[in-house]
Write a protein that holds these residues in place. Structure first.
Motif, short mmCIF file in Angstrom:
data_model
loop_
_atom_site.label_atom_id
_atom_site.label_comp_id
_atom_site.label_asym_id
_atom_site.label_seq_id
_atom_site.Cartn_x
_atom_site.Cartn_y
_atom_site.Cartn_z
N LEU A 120 0.80 -1.22 0.00
CA LEU A 120 0.00 0.00 0.00
C LEU A 120 0.82 1.25 0.00
O LEU A 120 1.82 1.24 0.61
N LEU A 121 0.30 2.25 -0.29
CA LEU A 121 -0.34 2.44 -1.53
C LEU A 121 0.70 3.12 -2.30
O LEU A 121 1.32 3.95 -1.69
N PHE A 122 0.97 3.07 -3.34
CA PHE A 122 0.46 2.21 -4.39
C PHE A 122 1.72 1.57 -4.89
O PHE A 122 2.48 2.18 -5.56
N GLY A 123 1.90 0.37 -4.49
CA GLY A 123 3.19 -0.29 -4.64
C GLY A 123 3.65 -0.47 -6.06
O GLY A 123 2.91 -0.28 -7.00
N ILE A 124 4.87 -0.84 -6.16
CA ILE A 124 5.41 -1.28 -7.42
C ILE A 124 5.65 -2.76 -7.25
O ILE A 124 6.21 -3.17 -6.24
N GLY A 177 -3.05 8.76 -11.07
CA GLY A 177 -1.97 9.72 -11.31
C GLY A 177 -0.68 9.32 -10.63
O GLY A 177 0.42 9.49 -11.18
N HIS A 178 -0.79 8.75 -9.44
CA HIS A 178 0.37 8.27 -8.70
C HIS A 178 1.04 7.11 -9.44
O HIS A 178 2.26 7.07 -9.58
N GLU A 179 0.23 6.16 -9.92
CA GLU A 179 0.80 5.02 -10.65
C GLU A 179 1.47 5.48 -11.95
O GLU A 179 2.51 4.95 -12.34
N GLY A 228 2.91 8.20 -12.18
CA GLY A 228 4.18 8.74 -11.70
C GLY A 228 5.27 7.69 -11.73
O GLY A 228 6.41 7.96 -12.12
N HIS A 229 4.92 6.45 -11.35
CA HIS A 229 5.90 5.36 -11.40
C HIS A 229 6.27 5.01 -12.84
O HIS A 229 7.39 4.64 -13.14
N HIS A 230 5.28 5.13 -13.72
CA HIS A 230 5.57 4.89 -15.14
C HIS A 230 6.62 5.91 -15.62
O HIS A 230 7.57 5.53 -16.32
N LEU A 246 10.85 8.03 -3.66
CA LEU A 246 10.28 7.61 -4.93
C LEU A 246 8.75 7.74 -4.90
O LEU A 246 8.12 8.23 -5.85
N GLU A 247 8.16 7.30 -3.79
CA GLU A 247 6.71 7.37 -3.65
C GLU A 247 6.22 8.81 -3.55
O GLU A 247 5.18 9.16 -4.12
N LEU A 248 6.96 9.62 -2.83
CA LEU A 248 6.55 11.02 -2.70
C LEU A 248 6.67 11.75 -4.03
O LEU A 248 5.86 12.62 -4.36
N THR A 251 7.42 2.90 3.84
CA THR A 251 7.76 2.68 2.44
C THR A 251 7.22 3.79 1.52
O THR A 251 7.67 3.93 0.39
N HIS A 252 6.24 4.54 2.00
CA HIS A 252 5.59 5.52 1.13
C HIS A 252 5.57 6.94 1.68
O HIS A 252 5.19 7.87 0.98
N GLY A 253 5.94 7.11 2.95
CA GLY A 253 5.92 8.44 3.55
C GLY A 253 4.69 8.67 4.40
O GLY A 253 3.69 7.96 4.31
ZN LIG Z 1 3.67 4.12 -5.41
#
Ligand SMILES: [Zn+2]
Length: 291
Positions: A44-48, A169-171, A173-175, A202-204, A261-263
Motif C-alpha cells: 500500500l499504496l500504491f506499490g510497485i 496519477g500516482h501510478e 508517476g511510477h511509469h 520515490l513514492e513522494l 515505504t511511502h511516507g
Molecule cells: Zn507508489
C-alpha cells in the motif's frame, strides 16, 4: 468530478479483465501465503511490483479473464452510462499530459482493470495488494471495486472519483520514473524502508507527479475533467489515508518510521500539493529535500 461530455476517449489504453463471463471454472494459480492484510500494508499504496511479495505456495484462486475492452467508452458522456469509462478518462489524460513533456519519445502506459487476481508482467497479482504499477510491462493494475472499498472502507477515507484519479496519477508517476530511469536507480539502491529512504522519496515523487498531472489536465480549456472544492478535498484526503503513519496507526496501533515505504500522511499531502500548485518541475526536489 465533472466530466466533459464532448471529450473524445481512446478506450484502447485500458484493458478490462473483470467479470468476463465468469471464467468457466477459472484457471487456478498459486499465490503467496502472505496474509491479505500484511500484503496490503506492505504494498500500500500504491506499490510497485507487489507480486514480488507473493513468492511461494499458498492460497489459490481464479484468474480474471484476460483482455476484453471498453470500446463503449467513446466520449466523456459515456462515463455516466458506464462508470468504468472514468478510468479511460484518467488514463487518456495522463498519457496526453506526459507525452507532451517527453520530447524524445514517450511510451503510453496501459491501465488494466481486474477483479480477484490477474497475471501481470510482475507475476500474478491479487486484488488485495491494492493498485500497482508493473515496470516490466509498463501497465498499471487496479481493481475498481477493491480500490473504492480500500479508500473508503478499509482506510476510512472519503473516496470518490478525485481520490481514484489521484491513485491513477500516482501510478503514472511510477511509469514516468520507469521511463526516466529513476525507478531502476532507487530499486538498485537496496534500502527499501525508512522515513528517509530512497524508496519513500520515490513514492513522494509519484505523489508530486500526480498533483502536477491533475492540476494541468483539469485546468485546460475544454478539460476532460474538472475539479471542484469537494474533489480537491477528496484528493487530499486520499493522500492522507495512504500515509504510512496513518495506516500503521490504524492497523498496528502505533507508528514505526523505520518501516515506512511511502511516507507519512503529511508528506504525501505536501508533495501532492507541491506538484499541484507548482508543476512538475518541483518534483525532482523530493530527492534533495531533507526528511
Ligand atoms: Zn507508489
Amino acid at each position: 468530478m465533472q466530466y466533459n461530455e464532448g471529450t473524445r476517449l481512446d478506450p484502447s489504453q485500458v484493458e478490462y479483465r473483470t467479470g468476463g463471463g465468469g471464467g468457466g471454472g477459472g484457471r487456478r494459480v498459486a499465490v503467496g501465503g502472505v496474509s491479505g492484510i500484511i500484503v496490503l500494508v506492505l504494498a500500500l499504496l500504491f506499490g510497485i511490483n507487489p507480486a514480488e511479495l507473493m513468492g511461494g505456495g499458498g492460497a489459490t484462486g481464479s484468474v480474471s479473464e484476460p483482455g476484453t475492452d471498453l470500446t463503449q467508452c467513446q466520449t466523456g458522456a459515456d462515463v455516466e452510462k458506464d462508470r468504468n469509462c472514468r478510468f479511460v478518462v484518467y488514463t487518456n489524460t495522463a498519457n496526453q499530459y506526459w507525452s507532451g513533456l517527453f520530447t524524445n519519445g514517450y511510451k503510453p502506459a496501459t491501465t488494466v482493470l481486474f477483479s480477484g487476481q490477474t497475471v501481470s508482467g510482475c507475476g500474478t497479482a491479487t486484488t488485495d495488494v491494492g493498485p500497482f504499477y508493473c515496470p516490466n510491462d509498463g501497465k498499471l493494475y487496479l481493481d475498481p471495486a477493491f480500490t473504492k472499498d480500500m479508500l473508503q472502507g478499509q482506510l476510512g477515507g472519503l473516496g470518490g472519483d478525485a481520490a481514484e484519479a489521484y491513485v491513477v496519477g500516482h501510478e503514472f508517476g511510477h511509469h514516468i520514473q520507469n521511463l526516466t530511469g529513476r525507478l531502476a536507480q532507487v530499486q538498485q539502491a537496496g534500502q527499501t524502508t525508512g522515513a528517509n529512504s530512497p524508496q519513500v522519496k520515490l513514492e513522494l515523487q509519484a505523489d508530486c507527479y500526480a498533483g502536477a498531472y491533475l492540476a494541468n489536465v483539469t485546468s485546460q480549456p475544454n478539460a476532460a475533467m474538472v475539479l471542484n472544492q469537494d474533489d480537491l478535498n477528496r484528493m487530499v484526503d486520499a493522500a492522507k489515508v495512504v500515509g504510512d503513519d496513518y495506516i500503521q496507526q490504524r492497523t498496528q496501533g502505533g507508528v514505526n518510521s523505520d518501516a515506512w515505504t511511502h511516507g507519512s500522511s503529511a508528506e504525501r499531502k505536501h508533495w501532492l500539493a507541491q506538484g499541484f500548485n507548482n508543476g512538475v518541475q518541483v518534483c525532482e526536489q523530493v530527492f534533495s529535500a531533507a526528511g
